[in-house]
Design an enzyme around this catalytic site. Structure first.
Site, mmCIF file in Angstrom:
data_model
loop_
_atom_site.group_PDB
_atom_site.id
_atom_site.type_symbol
_atom_site.label_atom_id
_atom_site.label_comp_id
_atom_site.label_asym_id
_atom_site.label_seq_id
_atom_site.Cartn_x
_atom_site.Cartn_y
_atom_site.Cartn_z
ATOM 1 N N CYS A 18 -6.481 19.242 5.498
ATOM 2 C CA CYS A 18 -7.051 18.369 6.519
ATOM 3 C C CYS A 18 -5.960 18.122 7.562
ATOM 4 C CB CYS A 18 -7.512 17.052 5.892
ATOM 5 S SG CYS A 18 -8.282 15.942 7.084
ATOM 6 N N LEU A 19 -6.031 18.865 8.655
ATOM 7 C CA LEU A 19 -5.064 18.745 9.746
ATOM 8 C C LEU A 19 -5.814 19.007 11.041
ATOM 9 C CD1 LEU A 19 -2.053 18.404 10.577
ATOM 10 C CD2 LEU A 19 -1.830 20.886 10.373
#
Length: 199
Positions: A92-93
């Site tokens: 999750c970026l």
């Protein structure tokens, strides 16, 4: 793969290979296939983090629409981090999703992932269990992250208590990786882990 994507990825690959900054950060990249659609990255765990001393391998898949769409990146090396799935390695970026811009490069991605290891975002988690532990039981999070770094990324730490609990579950017929995952999620409580596995 489209010619534009191939020429761009070749140029960026060379840029990463020549970058002094990348070398100093202990980041590596290599080609997996001749079509330039799949690369393998390696990032070192940053100093003063529970990942220090570990080497984390990344799978990088380049879409035909690159650079207009981001590469698909996931951790191959298992890791205990709020923004990375402890099961699949999904990340999750924001720059790998909605905040990607065509001006960004492989170098940007690799440096951003290494920075993520030093600056977790538990309020935007990929792994809710890890994020909860990070926020509510930080000492246990550090222990678990260091243990996973040792077990999966060649880290320097040893944790005899964790290892003996894993061995107890292995003696009951549980796979080592499953034992580690369940104990980690149960904050290393052997009784709760055993209950969860056998109830």
């Amino acid at each position: 793969m489209a010619n534009m994507a191939v020429s761009r990825i070749k140029r960026e690959f060379k840029e990463v290979m020549r970058s002094e900054e990348i070398v100093q950060c202990s980041i590596k990249i290599e080609l997996v296939n001749d079509s330039w659609t799949e690369l393998r990255g390696e990032i070192a765990g940053p100093p003063d983090t529970p990942y220090e001393g570990g080497k984390f391998v990344l799978e990088i898949k380049v879409p035909e629409t690159y650079p207009f769409n981001p590469p698909k990146v996931r951790f191959i090396t298992r890791i205990w981090h709020p923004n990375i799935s402890s099961v699949t390695g999904a990340i999750c970026l924001d720059i790998l999703k909605d905040n990607w811009a065509a001006a960004m490069t492989l170098r940007t991605v690799l440096l951003s992932l290494q920075a993520l290891l030093a600056a977790a975002e538990p309020d935007d988690p990929q792994d809710a269990v890890v994020a909860y532990q990070f926020k509510d039981k930080y000492d246990l999070f550090l222990l678990t992250a260091k243990h996973w770094t040792n077990a999966y990324a060649g880290g320097p730490h040893t944790f005899p208590d964790c290892d003996s609990k894993i061995q107890r579950l292995r003696d009951m017929g549980i796979d080592e990786h499953e034992a580690r995952a369940v104990l980690s999620k149960e904050n290393w409580n052997l009784e709760k882990a055993t209950e969860g596995l056998f109830s």
